[in-house]
Every structure is written in structure tokens, then in C-alpha cells.
Scaffold this motif. Structure first.
Motif, mmCIF file in Angstrom:
data_model
loop_
_atom_site.group_PDB
_atom_site.id
_atom_site.type_symbol
_atom_site.label_atom_id
_atom_site.label_comp_id
_atom_site.label_asym_id
_atom_site.label_seq_id
_atom_site.Cartn_x
_atom_site.Cartn_y
_atom_site.Cartn_z
ATOM 1 N N VAL A 366 0.825 -1.208 0.000
ATOM 2 C CA VAL A 366 0.000 0.000 0.000
ATOM 3 C C VAL A 366 0.859 1.259 0.000
ATOM 4 N N GLU A 367 2.008 1.229 0.666
ATOM 5 C CA GLU A 367 2.889 2.401 0.706
ATOM 6 C C GLU A 367 3.357 2.793 -0.699
ATOM 7 N N ASP A 368 3.523 1.796 -1.563
ATOM 8 C CA ASP A 368 3.904 2.090 -2.947
ATOM 9 C C ASP A 368 2.775 2.793 -3.694
ATOM 10 N N ILE A 369 1.546 2.458 -3.356
ATOM 11 C CA ILE A 369 0.400 3.100 -4.018
ATOM 12 C C ILE A 369 0.249 4.535 -3.520
ATOM 13 N N ASP A 370 0.536 4.759 -2.259
ATOM 14 C CA ASP A 370 0.537 6.135 -1.753
ATOM 15 C C ASP A 370 1.544 6.986 -2.535
ATOM 16 N N ALA A 371 2.729 6.422 -2.777
ATOM 17 C CA ALA A 371 3.754 7.148 -3.536
ATOM 18 C C ALA A 371 3.312 7.338 -4.989
#
Length: 384
Positions: A366-371
Motif C-alpha cells: 500500500v505504501e507504494d500506491i501512496d507514492a
């Protein structure tokens, strides 16, 4: 050996997927001839582990490995599993099941193509009617998860119908294997297929078919329509010698051995939940920025998100896109701007409807999608 971290790109395309550095570096091995006993043992372990992913009984099922892309699996199953004088029923509701029908036509097989709408799951009743109407159907072929649209098809029910009509059930599980928790027996599947670079999060070049041994043995006497992609030829060579008949993709096999170890370490339930969480983050981010999703959520496997171009008519017949990229929407400009920031998106494959796809495959969270959406916001701001 000192290992330098590799630049990490976030691939939101439907494969190949983002890989771990440990999978990347697993390819860096001493040169070896693939006919050596050491490599044959690696192949033996790999065939066993590929079956384990879908709980296929090694007494009943075998893994048949090929050097090639996922389309080679389609070619192999379509060309190898049809007895003389019998028909193949291809349930076509998307671009990848359409590819199987195209292969059947190429080989001049007796094809029954059941063409259904691409914007919803397969209507099982239509399959039942086709099997009642058509005699001598020996193979039923369907796509479990249509990667072009993200739609999940009811292969369990289709397989039940196939078996009731004494037909072999073949499912394209290329974008479901190691992504969705399923077993071959529970889903009524006789043959499935996948490629290393999809759910296993390995490298391209290794594809495989998992199928019933009794059908593979019977196919020895079927018409020979291909040489390189004949299932029995490759299966029997692996069975008797423990090797692929032709040169294998050595480095990809080493990478896939590592990928399988990481798959079993994470576990299918945890892994599939991670992919769903990534998909949910992709959906929420798209909706909050004014994009619209092409299909109802209940139709989808929650691995591929088909997003309508912002200057597309929505379900109410009106244009939308006030808060999305400026009209007219230029997908390739949008793609290139994201690519420069380390993110890859992919065109859609929805007939007559302009879409692009955001996929939750790969070693991402999910952190990659935030980025990703921070990058999207920067691009949207620049285009306003």
C-alpha cells in the motif's frame, strides 16, 4: 559477493511484475549446463513446488515446463489436448480467451466459440446450453481471471459442466495462479497454466502447464499439431529424464526457485490479502481523483483495476473528467510522465471502451500506491 540495491520501479502493469532484489540476484550463479545432475535436481524440486501452489496431487497431476511466454501455454493446451474428431469449446469473454480461439482457428480445429459480453463474468447458463447443443465437445477452455478487464469467471461451475459432459476442463490461470487462493480439484480444473513473471513475481521466460497425468498420457495418440509446444512430448521428456526437452531458461529457473521460496514463506492467504489491499488502495485513489471504474466491483478478482479515460461516457451517458487529467485525455503522455517518476501503468483491453489498467501484482504494498498517487497528483497539477 557484495550486492548493490537495484533501482526499484513500481510496475502496475499486468506482468511482468515488480520483483524483490533477492529474486533478481538469484540469477547470478556460476555457469552451468542444464543437463547436469545438479540442475536436474533443481527442476525436480520446481515441478514439485509448482504443484504445491495449487495443492495438485503429484500422483494425479504433473507440471510441464516450457521456455516461452504465457501464450505458449495457450498454444500447447489448444493444440495438444483435442482428440481426433472432437470439438473444443472456447468460452470467450475477453482478449485472452479470444487468443485461445484464435489458436484453435490457426490449427484448423473443430472450434465452438461461445462469444459472450466482455463486461461481465461468464454466464454459466450459456455454457450449459452450448454443451447441450454441441455434440462431441472433448475440451472446454475458459479464462479464470481475464487480465484485460480484471473480471473473475466462474470456472468451478464451468468445470462442473465440462465434466458432466465428459470433457476436459482447461483454464487459463496466468493471472490467478499464486495470486488467488484456489486448488485445482476444488475448482474442477484438469489443466491450468501460468508464467513465472506473474503471480510468482519472478522473471520472464518460464511458463508451465499443470495437468492430469492420465490425460497427458492419452494425448500421446492425439493428432500432432505442434512440435515445440506439444504437451506430451515435453511431459514425457521431463518424466523420463527429469529435463526439459529443449534448452531451458536457466537463469529464470534459478530466480523462480527463489521466488517460490518467498511465495511459501509469505503464504497464499497473506499474499492474496496484500494484493487485495493494494487493489483497494488503487481503487480508492482513483475514485478520489475523479476517475471512474469500468465495471462493478463484484465482477472483479480485485487484482486488475480497469479505469475509464476521463473523457469517456459514463454509465449515465455523460462525460466526466473535471478533476482528472485535462481533456482530451492522452494516455501515452500520462504514462510517460509516470514512467519518468518510476511507475508503469498499462493500456486497457476493453472492447470499444478506452481504459487503462492499474494492477496489484508484484512485490508491492500500500505504501507504494501512496507514492504512486503523489506522483499522479503532481502530474495532474502540472496539466491543469
Amino acid at each position: 559477493m557484495e550486492r548493490t540495491a537495484v533501482k526499484r520501479n513500481i510496475l502496475l502493469n499486468p506482468g511482468p511484475s515488480t520483483t524483490t532484489d533477492t529474486v533478481k540476484y538469484a540469477q547470478v550463479v556460476p555457469d552451468i549446463c542444464p543437463r547436469e545432475r545438479e540442475f536436474v535436481e533443481i527442476m525436480r524440486e520446481m515441478k514439485r513446488d509448482l504443484l504445491r501452489v495449487v495443492e495438485a496431487d503429484p500422483k494425479r497431476y504433473a507440471a510441464v515446463l516450457f521456455c516461452g511466454s504465457g501464450t505458449l501455454n495457450i498454444d500447447a493446451c489448444v493444440s495438444s489436448l483435442l482428440p481426433e474428431g472432437k470439438k473444443i469449446l472456447v468460452v470467450n469473454n475477453g482478449s485472452y480467451s479470444a487468443r485461445a480461439a484464435e489458436a484453435a482457428r490457426y490449427y484448423d480445429l473443430d472450434l465452438v466459440e461461445l462469444t459472450l459480453p466482455t463486461d461481465r463474468p461468464v454466464d454459466v447458463k450459456s455454457v450449459a446450453e452450448a454443451l447441450e447443443r454441441e455434440k462431441d465437445v472433448a475440451v472446454v477452455y475458459a479464462c479464470m481471471h481475464e487480465t484485460g478487464t480484471g473480471i473473475l469467471n466462474p470456472v468451478r461451475e464451468i468445470g462442473e459442466l465440462a465434466h458432466a459432459h465428459n470433457a476436459v476442463m482447461v483454464a487459463d490461470t496466468t493471472s490467478a495462479y499464486a495470486l488467488l487462493p484456489f486448488t485445482v480439484e476444488e475448482e474442477n480444473l484438469d489443466f491450468i497454466m501460468a508464467s513465472a513473471q506473474k503471480g510468482l513475481m519472478s522473471m520472464t521466460g518460464l511458463s508451465f502447464v499443470i495437468g492430469r497425468k492420465d490425460v497427458l498420457e492419452a494425448s500421446k495418440d492425439y493428432p500432432k499439431r505442434s512440435y515445440y509446444s506439444n504437451l506430451y512430448l515435453q511431459y514425457s521428456f521431463l518424466r523420463d529424464k527429469g529435463e526439459m526437452h529443449f534448452t531451458p531458461p536457466v537463469q529464470t529457473i534459478y530466480a523462480t526457485r527463489q521466488a517460490l521460496a518467498e511465495f511459501f514463506d509469505e503464504g497464499i492467504e497473506k499474499k492474496s490479502a496484500r494484493h487485495r489491499n493494494v487493489w483497494t488502495a488503487l481503487r480508492d485513489g482513483a475514485l478520489s481523483r475523479g476517475f471512474k471504474i469500468a465495471f462493478p466491483e463484484e465482477y472483479m478478482a480485485k487484482l486488475v483495476l480497469p479505469v475509464l479515460y476521463p473523457d469517456t461516457l459514463d454509465s449515465d451517458g455523460a462525460h466526466y473528467g473535471e478533476d482528472a487529467p485535462g481533456e482530451p485525455f492522452d494516455f501515452f503522455q500520462f504514462h510517460d510522465a509516470l514512467y519518468d517518476k518510476g511507475f508503469t501503468i498499462y493500456p486497457g483491453k476493453v472492447a470499444d471502451t478506452p481504459t487503462f489498467r492499474l494492477c496489484s501484482l508484484g512485490a508491492i504494498d500500500v505504501e507504494d500506491i501512496d507514492a504512486f498517487y503523489r506522483a499522479v497528483d503532481e502530474i495532474l497539477e502540472e496539466t491543469r
